[in-house]
Design a protein around this motif. Sequence first.
Motif, PDB file in Angstrom:
ATOM      1  N   GLU A 172     -24.614  19.422 -63.156  1.00 37.87           N
ATOM      2  CA  GLU A 172     -24.716  20.664 -62.370  1.00 37.87           C
ATOM      3  C   GLU A 172     -23.622  21.655 -62.796  1.00 37.87           C
ATOM      4  OE1 GLU A 172     -24.494  20.319 -58.057  1.00 37.87           O
ATOM      5  OE2 GLU A 172     -25.916  22.002 -58.023  1.00 37.87           O
ATOM      6  N   ALA A 190     -32.573  18.100 -59.531  1.00 39.95           N
ATOM      7  CA  ALA A 190     -31.890  17.113 -58.677  1.00 39.95           C
ATOM      8  C   ALA A 190     -31.855  15.729 -59.321  1.00 39.95           C
ATOM      9  CB  ALA A 190     -32.580  17.050 -57.318  1.00 39.95           C
ATOM     10  N   LYS A 218     -28.591  16.082 -61.642  1.00 38.95           N
ATOM     11  CA  LYS A 218     -27.469  17.018 -61.431  1.00 38.95           C
ATOM     12  C   LYS A 218     -26.116  16.334 -61.189  1.00 38.95           C
ATOM     13  CE  LYS A 218     -28.002  18.160 -56.494  1.00 38.95           C
ATOM     14  NZ  LYS A 218     -26.867  17.413 -56.016  1.00 38.95           N
TER      15      LYS A 218
END
Length: 520
Positions: free
Chosen positions: A273, A245, A248
Amino acid sequence: MAQDKSPKENAGILDVETMTIFCKKKGFVYKTSEIYGGAAGFWDFGPLGAELNNTVKRTWWKRFVQDRDDVVGMDGAIISHPKVWEASGHAANFADIVLTCTKCNFKARADQLIESTLGLKCDGWKAAQINTSVADNHLKCPECKSPFNEAKDFNLMFETTIGPVKSAENTAFLRPETAQLIFSNFKIICDTSRVKLPFGIAQIGKAFRNEISPRDFLFRKREFEQMEIEFFVHPDKIKDCPIFAEVKDLKIGILTSEAQEAGKDCVHVKTIEEISQKYTTQWHAYWLGAILKWFIDDLGIKPENLRLREHLKSELAHYASACFDIEYKFPFGWKEIHGNADRTTYDLTQHMKFSKIDLSYFDEETKMKVIPYVAAEPSQGVDRAFLAVMFDAYHDDKARGNIVLKLKPSIAPIQVAVFPLVNKLEDGARSMYRDLKSCFPCQFDRSGSVGRRYARADEIGVPYCVTYDFDSETDKTVTIRDRDTTLQIRVPIAGLKTILADLIAGRAEFSTAGKKIEAK
Ligand code: GAP
């Protein structure tokens, strides 16, 4: 013609030659041993260059070692047991193909010669393919136009002798990458540092490659520095990164292998991502994102000057199953400044085979021994990061008539310059300077007009200049001038250190950090 500028600088041309001259003139980088004519591929850093180089390394070490719980550091020797390089494959495979002129003995790196004369990319070509291409296209020596000898592999490792007797057994190599020391120390680091998978081992240090054609200033050197991390994960957990996270949503242009194979130079902007979903594992994509953040947030590189390039299968190094470069948009084209391979279990397996020592890792969870998998190898050249920083910051300000080196304030080699308005104010200015120097890299300048002093400071990237004037003697305030906007503010000397610290760290806005002085 502006004084103190080379003809190309005057014409506004920023190429690698202009940068080389600028770096020399301002005390950043010189040819090594220039008094004897220098040595190709070797450069020395001067006072400002050494500061900037150290800062680049410091930011990297802080971000990727000190600020993290999952990376430890080490510092290995430059010369190690020669078996290291047999095991790693460098003794057999770390070669470029060289073409030698039959008449004048000129040597060219075959892929570079073919690319520059025929416009063909020949990564991964063997000597036989090179010979066919040279013959088919009648390529001749660029120096004397004679034919070339047969192409030959040339191993890039520098050889040396350990001890007084020159013999095959005493031959050793200067390391061509820092990475192998991480692998050869893997077990002892596991045994002594309580690390748990997933974790990384980081190292900064010199590497040496006997490049056939060193070129483009600091870009391709024979002695350079690397900052490398080997990031080890459990071999059954190579895909999912629990800290994904953090990176991403970062967006970056990517030149895919598919586009390159189709001969297209088209770059698509994707999030990290999306890159992990389409092109590689989460861990590999995570480390590409983490390094891009360092370039942008710590070194202040403009994101539009960075992109990713996926390696073609044919150009993958002998140890890699996938690899991406981070490229920077230099005046001589988009070029690799960072390499990042998925190195699999190749190196640990090889070192187990050659040393006959068990380098496996005992996994407490499964109570099983495993060979950790190198999901990412962020491999950064210090010199190429330095060069990218310099090109990114270089700005020829026509209105001011001087270069402004717009370095991010936190990495500037000199962060504050102090000027007494006139020489009789020197005592007060010097006492303020001594106080500031305990907190920031500072410079005192009393020579020439204040305008000339601003120009000198701009050229070496000083973000803030502080002028001590007649009013400073009575009202205890000084003027700070901002390098990039030339705006000026008046601030109390008592609060100066805090204000400068906030400005340098990017915690304060210049226009509101003091009383604005209106331009006359
Ligand atoms: N351990 C992996 C490795 O060494 P590499 O792509 O050969 O991979 C990594 O090198 C980085 O080292 C490059 O992206 C570049 O920044 C730097 N580098 C490699 N060769 C260099 C040279 N001759 N001069 C300056 N920097 C170099």
